[in-house]
Design an enzyme around this catalytic site. Structure first.
Site, PDB file in Angstrom:
ATOM      1  N   ARG A 318     -23.417  -5.010  37.757  1.00 14.32           N
ATOM      2  CA  ARG A 318     -22.823  -5.645  36.573  1.00 14.32           C
ATOM      3  C   ARG A 318     -21.527  -4.922  36.223  1.00 14.32           C
ATOM      4  O   ARG A 318     -21.536  -3.766  35.830  1.00 14.32           O
ATOM      5  CB  ARG A 318     -23.789  -5.633  35.385  1.00 14.32           C
ATOM      6  CG  ARG A 318     -23.183  -6.337  34.163  1.00 14.32           C
ATOM      7  CD  ARG A 318     -24.208  -6.787  33.136  1.00 14.32           C
ATOM      8  NE  ARG A 318     -24.846  -5.703  32.436  1.00 14.32           N
ATOM      9  CZ  ARG A 318     -25.586  -5.858  31.315  1.00 14.32           C
ATOM     10  NH1 ARG A 318     -25.766  -7.068  30.822  1.00 14.32           N
ATOM     11  NH2 ARG A 318     -26.162  -4.819  30.742  1.00 14.32           N
ATOM     12  N   GLU A 410     -24.341 -15.351  27.140  1.00 11.94           N
ATOM     13  CA  GLU A 410     -24.681 -14.510  25.997  1.00 11.94           C
ATOM     14  C   GLU A 410     -23.630 -14.563  24.895  1.00 11.94           C
ATOM     15  O   GLU A 410     -23.715 -13.800  23.934  1.00 11.94           O
ATOM     16  CB  GLU A 410     -24.874 -13.066  26.456  1.00 11.94           C
ATOM     17  CG  GLU A 410     -23.657 -12.479  27.143  1.00 11.94           C
ATOM     18  CD  GLU A 410     -23.897 -11.086  27.691  1.00 11.94           C
ATOM     19  OE1 GLU A 410     -24.997 -10.548  27.493  1.00 11.94           O
ATOM     20  OE2 GLU A 410     -22.984 -10.533  28.314  1.00 11.94           O
ATOM     21  N   ASP A 438     -27.166  -9.990  22.736  1.00 11.19           N
ATOM     22  CA  ASP A 438     -25.725 -10.195  22.595  1.00 11.19           C
ATOM     23  C   ASP A 438     -25.424 -11.561  22.008  1.00 11.19           C
ATOM     24  O   ASP A 438     -24.488 -11.722  21.224  1.00 11.19           O
ATOM     25  CB  ASP A 438     -25.029 -10.050  23.953  1.00 11.19           C
ATOM     26  CG  ASP A 438     -24.369  -8.682  24.105  1.00 11.19           C
ATOM     27  OD1 ASP A 438     -23.627  -8.287  23.195  1.00 11.19           O
ATOM     28  OD2 ASP A 438     -24.594  -8.023  25.124  1.00 11.19           O
ATOM     29  N   ASP A 609     -29.730  -0.816  23.966  1.00 13.48           N
ATOM     30  CA  ASP A 609     -28.407  -0.689  24.570  1.00 13.48           C
ATOM     31  C   ASP A 609     -27.390  -1.260  23.587  1.00 13.48           C
ATOM     32  O   ASP A 609     -27.712  -1.500  22.422  1.00 13.48           O
ATOM     33  CB  ASP A 609     -28.338  -1.347  25.952  1.00 13.48           C
ATOM     34  CG  ASP A 609     -28.523  -2.861  25.914  1.00 13.48           C
ATOM     35  OD1 ASP A 609     -28.514  -3.450  24.809  1.00 13.48           O
ATOM     36  OD2 ASP A 609     -28.666  -3.462  26.994  1.00 13.48           O
TER      37      ASP A 609
END
Length: 700
Positions: A318, A410, A438, A609
């Protein structure tokens, strides 16, 4: 950090040395030609990157103004939709089409199973996640609360062990039933194991039998000398199941990479994965251990041939999104380079070791590089990524569409234009997903000036969430992703609550999604059971026949609409948000930990996160903006929760307490800035403030 001139770029010395001495050797690429080509890519794409970010800001400014003009009015979804079309937020649909992605590995195209996401800066975690392709069902059931309780301390619990064996054999009865009787009744495997569907038998070793169900493999291990096998009528010592089919190695939300040194450390771990020589030595229980990548697994097939199965999850990488720049490279005008462009170049360059077969193992047998691209806003940004990947392929001499892309659904503008986003990358797309965290942060920020949003826990039951989840799968199938790409669902955040995960996450395969995120290798082993319970691909025709949910629910933000909360409810919400905010930020700023199990306000460990941080900070900023709470109440909550977080981390010798002197704590000040400056942050992202404070903490 010292820099080195390369083709008009100022490259951090460590990055230049890493690429030239560790990455380029063996790739038949000249260093000067590489840097000249990289400089050309930056020259072409940095201005467009900046332009697209300006478009984001312009759209948000117009949306803010539109809401401000209607302050106090009830939300009108029809008027809002018309306005969003007028300003270009909603793009024209692409019309019917099918994706043209080719050369895709079966883990992506034709199998259904769990997916891990792991921070690239933690080599031990990375190796664990890569090796999570196979997991012991016995261990996963015994060591967690999957059976409804936790193991007692003080050595092996034989009663619990018997329950584990019974549950595992019941699973075998469900997925690989014997021709007669039950697995619990099996006593003499040496005379052969007759199963009801002989085609499920794949092969054997001296000590195991391998079966397949819904495309996933199950290995029954026989070892009468093993402590468990000794007590089993058939000598079965374990049931090992295929678990994490794929793993996303993350450079973005789960890491704290703020400078060239951090980027080189991240890239070096990716190189170790692509070469197959990544290793990590650590102490565990007083023993010195070294972890490496697991080898492939071989079995003897019924016809005498050899069956070889991957020993590791298929690895995605990613990259970061379009927002941030990096001091690892400065452009000729002195500005920092777009970090996402750098990631595209370097992670693809490193992956050439796999494409050329120069590593110890192969990652992609189909000859592809799998790159997940997060936080893209709408089809123009997806088209930018497509063009960037074209340019990187040209730079590296790769065939077109070798670089595959995963589009993370997202951000609100991507959700509302998902078909157009897929169309923009239609010949390289291999992944879409839903990410509640997100997506919720962007929902709050986009509607920041529409009014106060509901309490954070209530957002999960909002109508837009259900529409978002359903539209993602329906649109993906309508665009032809079936058999060519993963359709994924989001993370289970509580790694210690496996019984609850087994109950709730069973819903994900039933949506037609062929992967979903889990927080650990053990969770992957348990979540794999769901893909045996549900044949995902068999469901898809019926799902595809349903109408795609419209935009009305998706475009209706979770506004409180006149709801008034008590002082106690407001204090509870502020405390909950502040505790999660501080618990994550203090590790990010002070220790550079971008993802970890953080105790929540009830001391339940949750994997946190930047996506979870984005929700908490934006929610508090929204309530502050609309007067639901005061600045004094926010500060009071932050101070209360600083003391709570300090207590929760008291056993950590590296921890720096915040509450005794919050003004001197960079972590506390960063958390406070995320709230009080939250409404002004681009799209509500936390990266700009986190990076600034982390650099200060590192002395930069």
């Amino acid at each position: 950090m010292p820099t080195t001139p390369r083709a008009g770029l100022q490259v951090a010395h460590d990055l230049a040395a890493f690429i030239e001495t560790e990455v380029l050797p063996g790739l038949d690429l000249d260093a000067n030609a590489f840097w000249a080509g990289a400089a050309d890519v930056f020259a072409r794409f940095a201005p467009e990157n900046r332009r697209l970010l300006a478009v984001r800001d312009g759209l948000q400014a117009r949306i803010d103004a539109w809401y401000a003009e209607r302050r106090g009015q009830r939300y009108d979804v029809a008027a809002a939709t018309a306005f969003l079309r007028e300003i270009g937020y909603l793009a024209p649909g692409p019309g019917p089409f099918g994706v043209g992605t080719r050369n895709v590995d079966p883990e992506v195209a034709s199998l259904a199973g769990p997916q891990l996401v792991v921070p690239i800066l933690n080599a031990r975690f990375v190796l664990n996640a890569a090796n999570a392709r196979w997991g012991s069902l016995y261990d996963a059931l015994y060591g967690t609360d999957a059976l409804g309780d936790l193991p007692r301390g003080g050595g092996y619990d034989s009663e619990r062990g018997a329950r584990v064996v019974a549950r595992a054999k019941a699973f075998l009865d469900e997925v690989v039933p014997l021709a007669e009787g039950r697995w619990a009744d099996l006593t003499d495997p040496h005379n052969g194991i007759a199963i009801r569907e002989p085609g499920q038998y794949v092969g054997h070793t001296d000590r195991s039998r391998l079966f397949r169900h819904h495309g996933l493999h199950i290995e029954v291990v026989f070892d009468p000398d093993h402590p468990i096998g000794r007590t089993d009528p058939a000598g079965i010592s374990d049931v090992v199941i295929e678990a994490a089919l794929s793993t996303i190695v993350d450079l973005e939300d789960s890491v704290a990479a703020v400078d060239a040194a951090d980027k080189v450390a991240a890239y070096r771990n990716w190189l170790g994965l692509m070469k197959g020589d990544l290793a990590e030595t650590f102490d565990k229980g007083g023993e010195r251990l070294t972890r490496t990548l697991a080898p492939d697994r071989t079995f003897d097939a019924p016809d005498g041939s050899t069956v070889t199965l991957p020993g590791r999850a298929l690895l995605f990488v990613r990259n970061v999104g379009h927002l941030m720049t990096t001091p690892a490279i400065c452009l000729p005008d002195g500005s920092e380079a777009p970090e996402g462009v750098l990631d595209a170049i370097v992670t693809s360059l490193i992956a050439m070791h796999d494409l050329k077969g120069q590593g110890r193992f192969r990652n992609s047998r189909a000859g592809s590089v799998y790159i997940v691209k997060p936080k893209m806003h709408g089809p123009d940004e997806c088209a930018f990524t497509d063009a960037l990947f074209d340019a990187v392929e040209d730079l590296l001499g790769l065939p077109g569409h070798t670089l595959k892309v995963g589009v993370m659904d997202e951000e609100r503008r991507t959700s509302a234009n998902l078909a157009a986003c897929i169309h923009a990358v239609k010949d390289r797309i291999v992944f879409i997903n839903t990410g509640f965290l997100d997506r919720t942060g962007d929902e709050i920020h986009t509607a920041m000036r529409a009014g106060p949003v509901v309490r954070k826990g209530d957002i999960k039951s909002s109508d837009w969430i259900a529409a978002y989840e359903a539209r993602n799968v329906a649109i993906g199938l309508a665009c032809g992703l079936d058999g060519k790409a993963q359709i994924g669902k989001g993370m289970w955040a509580a790694p210690d609550r496996m019984a609850e995960m087994l109950d709730q996450k069973a819903a994900h395969p039933k949506t037609g999604a062929n992967t979903a995120w889990v927080p650990s290798p053990t969770a992957a082993t348990l979540h794999a059971l769901h893909y045996h319970q549900t044949d995902v691909f068999a469901l898809r025709d019926a799902i595809a026949a349903r109408p795609v949910p419209g935009l009305d629910a998706l475009l209706t933000p979770p506004l409180a609409q006149g709801r008034n909360w008590s002082e106690q409810e407001i204090a509870e919400e502020l405390d909950n948000n502040a505790q999660g905010l501080l618990g994550y930020v203090v590790r990010w700023i002070d220790q550079g930990v971008g993802c970890s199990k953080v105790p929540d306000i009830h001391d339940v460990g949750l994997m946190e996160d930047r996506a979870t941080l984005r929700i908490s900070s934006q929610h508090m900023a929204n309530w502050l903006l609309h007067g639901v709470c005061t600045a004094e109440q926010v500060d009071a909550a932050l101070l209360r929760m600083a003391a709570r977080v300090d207590a929760q981390n008291a056993a950590d010798p590296l921890y720096r307490p915040m509450a005794p002197d919050p003004a001197a704590s960079l972590a506390f000040q960063a958390a406070r800035a995320l709230v009080f400056e939250g409404a002004a942050q681009p799209n509500g992202y936390t990266e700009p403030l986190l990076h600034a404070f982390r650099r200060r903490a590192k002395g930069g």
